[in-house]
Design an enzyme around this catalytic site. Structure first.
Site, short mmCIF file in Angstrom:
data_model
loop_
_atom_site.label_atom_id
_atom_site.label_comp_id
_atom_site.label_asym_id
_atom_site.label_seq_id
_atom_site.Cartn_x
_atom_site.Cartn_y
_atom_site.Cartn_z
N ASP A 10 0.83 -1.27 0.04
CA ASP A 10 0.07 0.13 0.14
C ASP A 10 0.90 1.31 -0.23
O ASP A 10 2.01 0.47 0.42
CB ASP A 10 -0.86 -0.51 1.25
N SER A 11 0.73 3.04 -0.09
CA SER A 11 0.86 3.43 -0.25
C SER A 11 1.55 3.64 1.45
O SER A 11 2.85 4.76 1.46
CB SER A 11 0.06 4.99 -0.82
N TYR A 42 -0.50 8.13 -2.41
CA TYR A 42 -0.77 7.45 -3.61
C TYR A 42 -1.66 8.96 -4.47
O TYR A 42 -1.98 8.89 -5.44
CB TYR A 42 -0.85 6.69 -4.63
N GLY A 43 -3.43 8.68 -3.55
CA GLY A 43 -4.66 9.11 -4.12
C GLY A 43 -4.68 10.11 -4.84
O GLY A 43 -5.52 10.40 -5.68
N THR A 75 -6.56 2.63 -4.50
CA THR A 75 -6.14 4.05 -5.24
C THR A 75 -5.52 2.98 -6.65
O THR A 75 -5.69 2.77 -7.70
CB THR A 75 -4.65 5.12 -4.75
N CYS A 184 -10.69 2.96 0.28
CA CYS A 184 -9.47 2.83 0.28
C CYS A 184 -9.89 2.05 1.88
O CYS A 184 -9.47 2.11 2.47
CB CYS A 184 -9.44 4.06 0.55
N THR A 185 -8.47 1.58 1.46
CA THR A 185 -7.85 0.85 2.77
C THR A 185 -7.46 1.18 4.19
O THR A 185 -7.72 0.66 5.40
CB THR A 185 -6.25 0.04 2.83
N1 DGL Z 1 -4.79 3.29 1.33
C1 DGL Z 1 -4.78 3.91 0.05
C2 DGL Z 1 -5.88 3.17 -0.76
O1 DGL Z 1 -6.40 2.48 -0.77
C3 DGL Z 1 -4.34 5.49 -0.35
C4 DGL Z 1 -4.20 6.90 0.17
C5 DGL Z 1 -3.15 7.45 -0.27
O2 DGL Z 1 -2.03 7.24 -0.61
O3 DGL Z 1 -3.88 8.51 -1.08
O4 DGL Z 1 -6.17 4.09 -2.25
#
Ligand code: DGL
Length: 270
Positions: A10-11, A42-43, A75, A184-185
């Site tokens: 994940d990010s 990442y979003g 994402t 989003c996790t």
């Molecule tokens: N946890 C990430 C997701 O599920 C992204 C959070 C991020 O980095 O913006 O989208």
């Protein structure tokens, strides 16, 4: 038996909600987790950047010879999975299909909400996947860009989180959705806030939980071989270790066994 690891990334911290669920229902599995804490969030990135990041994350995890790689990030799953999955000779799973399938099974009125990062929502991937299951579904999507920084900073049930969540969720309440995908996790960490606002009658789909169930299903149906014994999980990140461990234990609801190691993810960029 296949004792090779399951690689999960994940990010940042969000994917740990998925690790927690895998540990709960598949305790024998050995997990190698990579949290790209140096490049979070990442979003807000472009699709092009996200694809490059995803490729480097997979290249890093590939070194551990995983039997499966899980993109525990809404994402990256929504934006990059279709592009990268045929580039690697390893089974790669994202969170979009397992959560869309769970939402499709849960909804009674066919009105489904999706919340996620701006990039996930703009990709239209959740809506497209839901409509491919049943084109009669009415899908209402809402980007919630403030949720990730609130979670990463530990504002899990603060007043400010309630205020922001009320504003984000109002259109979904007006649309009378009976199911919401937490796309989003990071969001399972604020599930209580979201649940308090939308009310008990709305089913919340936790993507980490659904992906863990999907892995169990693939093991039970023979697509992935189960591990015979648990020899330990490993955690890697791309920025400061100190700030990661405490927060990570909060996400996992358990102590991290072993060391958390910092790596240089730039080395894995192509
Ligand atoms: N946890 C990430 C997701 O599920 C992204 C959070 C991020 O980095 O913006 O989208």
């Amino acid at each position: 038996m296949d004792n090779r690891c399951i690689g999960v990334f994940d990010s940042g911290l969000g994917g740990l909600t998925c690790v927690k669920e895998i540990m709960k229902i598949l305790p024998n599995e050995n997990i190698v987790y990579f949290g790209d804490t140096g490049r979070v969030p990442y979003g807000t990135r472009s699709a092009e950047t996200l694809i490059k990041y995803t490729v480097s994350d997979i290249r890093f995890l590939k070194q551990f010879n995983p039997k499966l790689i899980v993109i525990a990030c809404g994402t990256a799953s929504a934006t990059a999975l279709d592009v990268v999955k045929n580039k690697f000779d390893v089974n790669i799973m994202g969170v979009v299909v397992p959560s869309a399938s769970a939402a499709a099974a849960a909804t009674k009125n066919g009105r489904i909400g999706v919340i996620g990062t701006s990039r996930s929502i703009n990709s239209g991937k959740y809506e497209q996947t839901l409509k491919s299951i049943d084109k009669g579904f009415k899908v209402f999507s809402k980007a919630c860009p403030m949720f990730v920084p609130l979670v990463e900073n530990g504002y899990l049930d603060a007043k400010v989180t309630y205020m922001i969540a009320e504003e984000y969720l109002a259109p979904l309440i007006s649309a009378k959705v009976d199911t919401i995908i937490l796309g989003c996790t990071h969001y399972p960490l604020i599930k209580k806030v979201i649940g308090d606002i939308v009310g008990e009658s709305v089913t919340l789909i936790d993507s980490g939980k659904e992906v863990a169930r999907q892995i169990r299903f693939e093991i039970e149906s023979g697509k992935v071989e189960a591990a015979g014994e648990h020899s330990g999980n490993r955690f890697y990140i791309s920025d400061r270790v100190e700030s990661f461990t405490d927060m990570a234990e909060m996400f996992l609801e358990t102590k991290i066994e072993g060391e958390v190691e910092k790596i240089d993810i730039e080395k894995y960029m192509v």
